[in-house]
Design a protein around this motif. Structure first.
Motif, PDB file in Angstrom:
ATOM      1  N   ALA A 115       0.784  -1.265  -0.030  1.00 38.15           N
ATOM      2  CA  ALA A 115      -0.012   0.084   0.023  1.00 38.15           C
ATOM      3  C   ALA A 115       0.852   1.413   0.097  1.00 38.15           C
ATOM      4  O   ALA A 115       1.714   1.395   0.610  1.00 38.15           O
ATOM      5  CB  ALA A 115      -1.081  -0.094   1.214  1.00 38.15           C
ATOM      6  N   LEU A 116       0.637   1.983  -0.958  1.00 33.88           N
ATOM      7  CA  LEU A 116       1.395   3.386  -1.227  1.00 33.88           C
ATOM      8  C   LEU A 116       0.528   4.400  -0.443  1.00 33.88           C
ATOM      9  O   LEU A 116      -0.431   4.662  -1.075  1.00 33.88           O
ATOM     10  CB  LEU A 116       1.828   3.632  -2.567  1.00 33.88           C
ATOM     11  N   ASP A 117       1.230   5.148   0.636  1.00 30.35           N
ATOM     12  CA  ASP A 117       0.275   6.290   1.079  1.00 30.35           C
ATOM     13  C   ASP A 117       1.069   7.671   1.100  1.00 30.35           C
ATOM     14  O   ASP A 117       0.557   8.483   1.376  1.00 30.35           O
ATOM     15  CB  ASP A 117       0.385   6.074   2.729  1.00 30.35           C
ATOM     16  N   LEU A 121       7.132   4.867   2.059  1.00 32.01           N
ATOM     17  CA  LEU A 121       7.951   3.924   1.392  1.00 32.01           C
ATOM     18  C   LEU A 121       9.183   3.742   1.699  1.00 32.01           C
ATOM     19  O   LEU A 121      10.070   4.651   1.671  1.00 32.01           O
ATOM     20  CB  LEU A 121       7.901   4.246  -0.234  1.00 32.01           C
ATOM     21  N   SER A 122       9.727   2.737   2.145  1.00 31.34           N
ATOM     22  CA  SER A 122      11.193   2.375   2.502  1.00 31.34           C
ATOM     23  C   SER A 122      12.083   1.872   1.385  1.00 31.34           C
ATOM     24  O   SER A 122      11.543   1.535   0.223  1.00 31.34           O
ATOM     25  CB  SER A 122      11.272   1.414   3.513  1.00 31.34           C
ATOM     26  N   THR A 123      13.424   2.053   1.322  1.00 33.60           N
ATOM     27  CA  THR A 123      14.201   1.801   0.363  1.00 33.60           C
ATOM     28  C   THR A 123      13.898   0.180   0.174  1.00 33.60           C
ATOM     29  O   THR A 123      13.909  -0.158  -1.197  1.00 33.60           O
ATOM     30  CB  THR A 123      15.699   1.971   0.678  1.00 33.60           C
ATOM     31  N   GLU A 124      13.967  -0.439   1.089  1.00 34.67           N
ATOM     32  CA  GLU A 124      13.625  -2.045   0.796  1.00 34.67           C
ATOM     33  C   GLU A 124      12.400  -2.412   0.033  1.00 34.67           C
ATOM     34  O   GLU A 124      12.402  -3.063  -0.958  1.00 34.67           O
ATOM     35  CB  GLU A 124      13.672  -2.702   2.172  1.00 34.67           C
ATOM     36  N   ASP A 125      11.431  -1.494   0.484  1.00 39.47           N
ATOM     37  CA  ASP A 125      10.100  -1.695  -0.384  1.00 39.47           C
ATOM     38  C   ASP A 125      10.398  -1.303  -1.809  1.00 39.47           C
ATOM     39  O   ASP A 125       9.796  -2.063  -2.652  1.00 39.47           O
ATOM     40  CB  ASP A 125       9.060  -0.827   0.213  1.00 39.47           C
TER      41      ASP A 125
END
Length: 167
Positions: A115-117, A121-125
């Protein structure tokens, strides 16, 4: 310059060949390299060298020897299939019709969503998204932000369009 159309795991790739003295093995590796280049997760491979494959003609299913020179083994514009070790032939395979060749690959569309909010968003994501491990969905918060951005853009366009009309 001869060129060949190579089928790798559901993808048709045009592979030009600078030298007819190159081998069938070269053609297979080059097709796998091009296939990997176009997949978000490299088709599940870490390098071309790890991929074990066979090459055969689509028409007639003639198995080709990787050491044979292309100018001897194939005609220009011939259709060939790279069969990767571990892949399973589809029951829809039609040997005399290149467009009917299908292989089931190990690649599977991801089942998990991220889910993008707009904030978390992390670097790993991001890396996992690039590798094709997630599908994307927007949160309601992110959808509202997109809508607000769109309204700002629309108002700027309206404002600029109005100023051009008055001059």
């Amino acid at each position: 310059m001869p060129r060949y159309t190579v089928h790798v795991r559901g993808e048709w790739l045009a592979v030009p060949c600078q030298d007819g003295k190159l081998t069938v093995g070269w053609l297979g590796r080059e097709a796998v390299r091009r296939y990997m280049k176009n997949k978000p997760d490299n088709g599940g491979f870490t390098s071309v060298d790890e991929v074990q494959f066979l090459v055969h003609r689509c028409k007639g299913l003639g198995l080709l020897d990787n050491e044979d020179e292309l100018e001897v083994a194939l005609e220009d514009n011939e259709f060939v299939e790279v069969v990767i070790e571990g892949d399973v032939m589809s029951p829809d395979f039609i040997p005399s019709q290149p467009e009917g060749v299908f292989l089931y690959s190990k690649y599977r569309e991801p089942e998990k969503y991220i889910a993008l909010d707009g904030d978390s968003l992390s670097t790993e994501d991001l890396v996992n998204l690039g590798k094709g491990r997630y599908k994307i969905k927007l949160t309601s918060i992110a959808e509202k932000k997109v809508q607000q951005s769109r309204e700002v853009i629309d108002s700027i366009i309206k404002e600029r369009t109005g100023s051009f009309k008055s001059t």
